[in-house]
Write an enzyme that holds these catalytic residues in place. Sequence first.
Site, PDB file in Angstrom:
ATOM      1  N   CYS A 286       0.622  -1.086   0.057  1.00  0.00           N
ATOM      2  CA  CYS A 286       0.114   0.070   0.004  1.00  0.00           C
ATOM      3  C   CYS A 286       0.873   1.556  -0.080  1.00  0.00           C
ATOM      4  O   CYS A 286       0.427   2.257  -0.474  1.00  0.00           O
ATOM      5  CB  CYS A 286      -0.835  -0.116   1.154  1.00  0.00           C
TER       6      CYS A 286
ATOM      7  N   HIS B 240      -3.285   7.475   1.800  1.00  0.00           N
ATOM      8  CA  HIS B 240      -3.575   6.216   1.313  1.00  0.00           C
ATOM      9  C   HIS B 240      -4.997   5.823   1.959  1.00  0.00           C
ATOM     10  O   HIS B 240      -5.475   6.301   3.050  1.00  0.00           O
ATOM     11  CB  HIS B 240      -2.727   5.171   2.182  1.00  0.00           C
TER      12      HIS B 240
ATOM     13  N   ASN C 159     -10.057  -0.025  -0.665  1.00  0.00           N
ATOM     14  CA  ASN C 159      -8.585   0.086  -0.636  1.00  0.00           C
ATOM     15  C   ASN C 159      -7.856  -0.682  -1.963  1.00  0.00           C
ATOM     16  O   ASN C 159      -7.974  -1.970  -2.043  1.00  0.00           O
ATOM     17  CB  ASN C 159      -8.014  -0.697   0.750  1.00  0.00           C
TER      18      ASN C 159
HETATM   19  O1  UT7 Z   1      -3.748  -0.406   3.649  1.00  0.00           O
HETATM   20  C1  UT7 Z   1      -3.389  -0.863   4.786  1.00  0.00           C
HETATM   21  C2  UT7 Z   1      -4.046  -2.064   5.123  1.00  0.00           C
HETATM   22  N1  UT7 Z   1      -4.946  -2.332   5.865  1.00  0.00           N
HETATM   23  C3  UT7 Z   1      -5.508  -1.478   6.553  1.00  0.00           C
HETATM   24  O2  UT7 Z   1      -5.489  -0.393   6.643  1.00  0.00           O
HETATM   25  C4  UT7 Z   1      -6.794  -2.146   7.341  1.00  0.00           C
HETATM   26  C5  UT7 Z   1      -6.781  -1.985   9.098  1.00  0.00           C
HETATM   27  N2  UT7 Z   1      -7.710  -2.301   9.598  1.00  0.00           N
HETATM   28  C6  UT7 Z   1      -9.143  -1.938   9.513  1.00  0.00           C
HETATM   29  O3  UT7 Z   1      -9.378  -1.327   8.783  1.00  0.00           O
HETATM   30  C7  UT7 Z   1     -10.025  -2.544  10.696  1.00  0.00           C
HETATM   31  O4  UT7 Z   1      -9.424  -3.456  11.325  1.00  0.00           O
HETATM   32  C8  UT7 Z   1     -10.996  -3.511  10.047  1.00  0.00           C
HETATM   33  C9  UT7 Z   1     -12.150  -2.731   9.045  1.00  0.00           C
HETATM   34  C10 UT7 Z   1     -10.451  -4.660   8.955  1.00  0.00           C
HETATM   35  C11 UT7 Z   1     -11.941  -4.459  11.060  1.00  0.00           C
HETATM   36  O5  UT7 Z   1     -12.649  -3.301  11.654  1.00  0.00           O
HETATM   37  P1  UT7 Z   1     -12.483  -3.664  13.276  1.00  0.00           P
HETATM   38  O6  UT7 Z   1     -13.128  -2.587  14.080  1.00  0.00           O
HETATM   39  O7  UT7 Z   1     -10.797  -3.796  13.833  1.00  0.00           O
HETATM   40  O8  UT7 Z   1     -13.420  -5.158  13.576  1.00  0.00           O
HETATM   41  P2  UT7 Z   1     -12.939  -6.223  14.032  1.00  0.00           P
HETATM   42  O9  UT7 Z   1     -11.590  -6.961  13.477  1.00  0.00           O
HETATM   43  O10 UT7 Z   1     -12.630  -6.307  15.677  1.00  0.00           O
HETATM   44  O11 UT7 Z   1     -14.145  -7.322  13.907  1.00  0.00           O
HETATM   45  C12 UT7 Z   1     -15.077  -6.944  14.688  1.00  0.00           C
HETATM   46  C13 UT7 Z   1     -16.376  -7.887  14.622  1.00  0.00           C
HETATM   47  C14 UT7 Z   1     -15.939  -9.274  14.797  1.00  0.00           C
HETATM   48  O12 UT7 Z   1     -17.056 -10.016  15.205  1.00  0.00           O
HETATM   49  P3  UT7 Z   1     -17.110 -10.369  16.804  1.00  0.00           P
HETATM   50  O13 UT7 Z   1     -15.915 -11.213  16.940  1.00  0.00           O
HETATM   51  O14 UT7 Z   1     -16.869  -9.248  17.691  1.00  0.00           O
HETATM   52  O15 UT7 Z   1     -18.378 -11.009  16.717  1.00  0.00           O
HETATM   53  C15 UT7 Z   1     -15.800  -9.745  13.144  1.00  0.00           C
HETATM   54  O16 UT7 Z   1     -15.951 -11.178  13.040  1.00  0.00           O
HETATM   55  O17 UT7 Z   1     -16.919  -7.731  13.135  1.00  0.00           O
HETATM   56  C16 UT7 Z   1     -16.695  -8.944  12.574  1.00  0.00           C
HETATM   57  N3  UT7 Z   1     -16.564  -8.622  11.024  1.00  0.00           N
HETATM   58  C17 UT7 Z   1     -17.480  -8.485  10.320  1.00  0.00           C
HETATM   59  N4  UT7 Z   1     -18.879  -8.369  10.389  1.00  0.00           N
HETATM   60  C18 UT7 Z   1     -19.549  -8.052   9.145  1.00  0.00           C
HETATM   61  C19 UT7 Z   1     -15.571  -8.882  10.438  1.00  0.00           C
HETATM   62  N5  UT7 Z   1     -15.591  -8.474   9.199  1.00  0.00           N
HETATM   63  C20 UT7 Z   1     -16.763  -8.386   9.070  1.00  0.00           C
HETATM   64  C21 UT7 Z   1     -17.565  -8.165   7.872  1.00  0.00           C
HETATM   65  N6  UT7 Z   1     -19.092  -7.813   7.855  1.00  0.00           N
HETATM   66  N7  UT7 Z   1     -17.228  -7.712   6.649  1.00  0.00           N
END
Ligand code: UT7
Length: 344
Positions: free
Chosen positions: A134, A271, A301
Amino acid sequence: MQAHDTRSAAKRTNTLTLGQTKLRSVIRGIGSYLPVNKVSNADLEKMVDTSDDWIVQRTGIRNRHIAAEGETTSMLATHAANAALANAGLTAQDIDLVIVATSSPDYTFPSTATQVQAAIGMHHGAAFDLQAVCSGFVYAITVADKFLISGSHKRALVIGAETFSRLLDWNDRTTCVLFGDGAGAVVLEAQQGTGSVQDRGVLTTHLRSDGRHREKLYVDGGPSSTKTVGHLRMQGKDVFRHAVSMVTDVMVDAFAATNTTAADLDWFVPHQANRRIIDASAEKLGIAPEKIVVTVDQHGNTSAASIPLALATAVADGRIKPGQLVMIEAMGGGFTWGSALIRW
Ligand code: UT7
């Protein structure tokens, strides 16, 4: 003798600050391309257990574009390159360097950049790929700037292009909703400046990496390990945790190197990975919300393509104008991260 040397040095320094000229890499043109196929959050709801609400709240993403079957990274890059050349009023004959930042190349080799070089009808100069995930576009701008200010090359096409859809595990809702395909390109031209921050062009660049973070964001395949392409894997929370401090660190470095502050910025073009990372970084540095260019809602992204896509949008709609001060920054797999301060 020593006193004389000191006086001479002071005299030389004075002459340099008063009369010095310095080559600058000035942005002369910009272009971008998104594949025709637009996929909304509602479309993804039909494929994996997700919701428009979750995606918008956690990321700010509403749509992403997905390349058609057979539409490769070099094809997207070529569209963006031709648009940037037209915008600059130049042809491929005027370019002597092509750098494509990508982590989703057409082939293991030859490079995507040589495919683009052939497609735009350029048979001279040099073309190569740069892989910093990225952060690829910030890295590529930095490398091109070094070539141009050394005087070895005159005009560079710097392209960020990706087909991340090909690296996604479409059964993994934690990653497949986040990424999209696209390309953006700029033409950088070596022009004489004065050495001051009032010059147009790339004013300073700051690159960092730390390979200890491999497992937090990686693709689980490759020619030398699995002999497969592999799928993107990410520990999203960990990436998020590091992202804000890493990108703000390198922006602070850029401000310090140019004796500028957040108040001097006209535009902040980060980004485009996640709206929450963008807003938190801007807030930490005191960058006003109205100065932030956000396009992640429209294309998700797109890794190395995201910054030139955002820049192209803000140039086309009249926000970014010549003479304005623009900060770009990115962080991604590796980890890699970096910033560049550019006077448009
Ligand atoms: O370019 C650089 C690379 N990447 C990034 O910059 C990404 C960096 N990270 C992020 O943007 C965030 O961490 C994410 C958007 C990927 C995730 O957000 P989060 O607030 O950290 O969520 P999480 O991973 O803690 O997940 C929260 C909940 C989980 O459920 P439980 O365990 O709380 O029941 C996940 O299973 O959300 C669930 N979840 C989803 N629910 C609906 C994860 N993905 C999804 C989804 N739809 N697509």
